[in-house]
Design an enzyme around this catalytic site. Sequence first.
Site, mmCIF file in Angstrom:
data_model
loop_
_atom_site.group_PDB
_atom_site.id
_atom_site.type_symbol
_atom_site.label_atom_id
_atom_site.label_comp_id
_atom_site.label_asym_id
_atom_site.label_seq_id
_atom_site.Cartn_x
_atom_site.Cartn_y
_atom_site.Cartn_z
ATOM 1 N N TYR A 15 0.819 -1.219 0.000
ATOM 2 C CA TYR A 15 0.000 0.000 0.000
ATOM 3 C C TYR A 15 0.852 1.268 0.000
ATOM 4 O O TYR A 15 0.480 2.260 0.637
ATOM 5 C CB TYR A 15 -0.942 0.020 1.215
ATOM 6 C CG TYR A 15 -1.868 -1.155 1.297
ATOM 7 C CD1 TYR A 15 -2.951 -1.277 0.436
ATOM 8 C CD2 TYR A 15 -1.665 -2.157 2.241
ATOM 9 C CE1 TYR A 15 -3.805 -2.364 0.500
ATOM 10 C CE2 TYR A 15 -2.520 -3.250 2.320
ATOM 11 C CZ TYR A 15 -3.584 -3.346 1.448
ATOM 12 O OH TYR A 15 -4.425 -4.422 1.510
ATOM 13 N N TYR A 143 -14.640 -4.711 1.999
ATOM 14 C CA TYR A 143 -13.256 -5.090 1.701
ATOM 15 C C TYR A 143 -13.055 -6.478 2.291
ATOM 16 O O TYR A 143 -13.236 -6.688 3.492
ATOM 17 C CB TYR A 143 -12.246 -4.111 2.312
ATOM 18 C CG TYR A 143 -10.824 -4.600 2.157
ATOM 19 C CD1 TYR A 143 -10.117 -4.372 0.984
ATOM 20 C CD2 TYR A 143 -10.202 -5.314 3.173
ATOM 21 C CE1 TYR A 143 -8.827 -4.845 0.824
ATOM 22 C CE2 TYR A 143 -8.908 -5.790 3.026
ATOM 23 C CZ TYR A 143 -8.233 -5.549 1.857
ATOM 24 O OH TYR A 143 -6.948 -6.034 1.691
ATOM 25 N N ASP A 235 -17.497 -12.715 7.214
ATOM 26 C CA ASP A 235 -16.069 -12.395 7.221
ATOM 27 C C ASP A 235 -15.750 -11.725 8.550
ATOM 28 O O ASP A 235 -15.900 -10.524 8.710
ATOM 29 C CB ASP A 235 -15.746 -11.475 6.041
ATOM 30 C CG ASP A 235 -14.271 -11.070 5.996
ATOM 31 O OD1 ASP A 235 -13.537 -11.374 6.961
ATOM 32 O OD2 ASP A 235 -13.864 -10.428 5.008
ATOM 33 N N LYS A 264 -6.309 -12.676 11.344
ATOM 34 C CA LYS A 264 -5.836 -11.560 12.170
ATOM 35 C C LYS A 264 -5.607 -11.950 13.623
ATOM 36 O O LYS A 264 -4.585 -12.525 13.959
ATOM 37 C CB LYS A 264 -6.775 -10.361 12.015
ATOM 38 C CG LYS A 264 -6.657 -9.703 10.637
ATOM 39 C CD LYS A 264 -7.235 -8.337 10.605
ATOM 40 C CE LYS A 264 -7.152 -7.719 9.216
ATOM 41 N NZ LYS A 264 -5.788 -7.406 8.778
#
Length: 422
Positions: A15, A143, A235, A264
């Site tokens: 990014y 996302y 998600d 995560k």
Amino acid sequence: MSLTTRDAQVIWHPYTQMKNPLPHIPIVRGEGVYLFDEEGKKYIDAVSSWWVNIHGHAHPHIAARVAEQLNTLEHVIFAGFTHEPAVQLAERLLLLLPGDQSKVFYSDNGSTAVEVALKMCLQYWVNTGKITRKKVIAFKDAYHGDTFGAMSVSGRSIFTDPFNQLLFDVEFIDLPNAQNIEQLKSKINYLSNEVACFIFEPMVLGASGMLMYEAQYLDELLATCQKHGILTIADEVMTGFGRTGKYFSCEALSLKPDIFCLSKGLTGGTMPLGVTTCNIKIFEAFLSDDKLKTLYHGHSFTANPVACAASLASLDILLKPETLENIKRVESKHREFAEKIKGHPKLKAIRQAGTILVMEWETGNDTSYLCGLRDKLYLYFLEQGIVLRPLGNVLYILPPYVISNEDLEYIYRTILQALKDI
């Protein structure tokens, strides 16, 4: 040469526009909520290192379990073999997840967990003979990751622009609210015979600016999907493992999804691991004497024993009463600060879900991910020893649960000062 100089010669960062980037800070050590650079400066990791580090850096219990596993079994192929950490982790996750989850499929990260979920749903309809069910419904601001399937079900943005012509077609819908819920349900009803699945981030859309919506309207969408047999994917890569005040955001729902995607916080931020779980209905659609009905998906590091051991240690910590107390404490402190800054003329909106506090700055029409305010805020807080990584004009605090009240108060004071200075 400094680590930053050496880095610039050999590394391509994520990014990041690599022509004249902001300097990359050389971190040499982590301890609790703190990161230390090579000159000894201390930073509060107020975003949990991309939302993964839920218990603090270098946690001794996780480190001990990882070290023990490294000295026992570091890896083994997971096709045709199994091992204790993978089985034990699956057993514990299935007990903890809401609903009737039955099986665990391991992968490497959040994006791959989503890829597996999409393949499960699409192949489910192939295996059951209804190959016309090919469409996916997703939120237009979603996302879900940066691999091609995950990009396809993510909202079109600067993250997907170069690849839009290569992504599969998705029916995008708005986030549900009191005004549009009937319209959204009608759209699902209309498309129902073509739709394979509905994928969603429950109640908080992370990378799109920490957008939030109410559980009651998601329940109505799930009810509509279930009426037509449309499979549902939660998600919970970001929202799982306590982030929104519950172990999983879907605990707030009356209805439960067919599939969960996790990553995560799964390993406590120690190393990569992805998990896709499903109910027995989906699993049984792949049981057949026909080998073509097999789920042909895998990764070299599927169910890595060390990553599974780290996850088991993270679960040990997560399920301690003091961890839930910390989550509630952070949630309460955020709520108090949100009330204090409510109505500030420089803030367009304030949102909170559990340990996530979001401040959307007023920037007129310049609200994109690349808005000019982003770098100003980022550098301002770094100078004050705080790692906050704004999403465009959206500043958010998402700290490890062990953060102290003193560190939270310092972050809040610095935000108040930033509201005066910037």
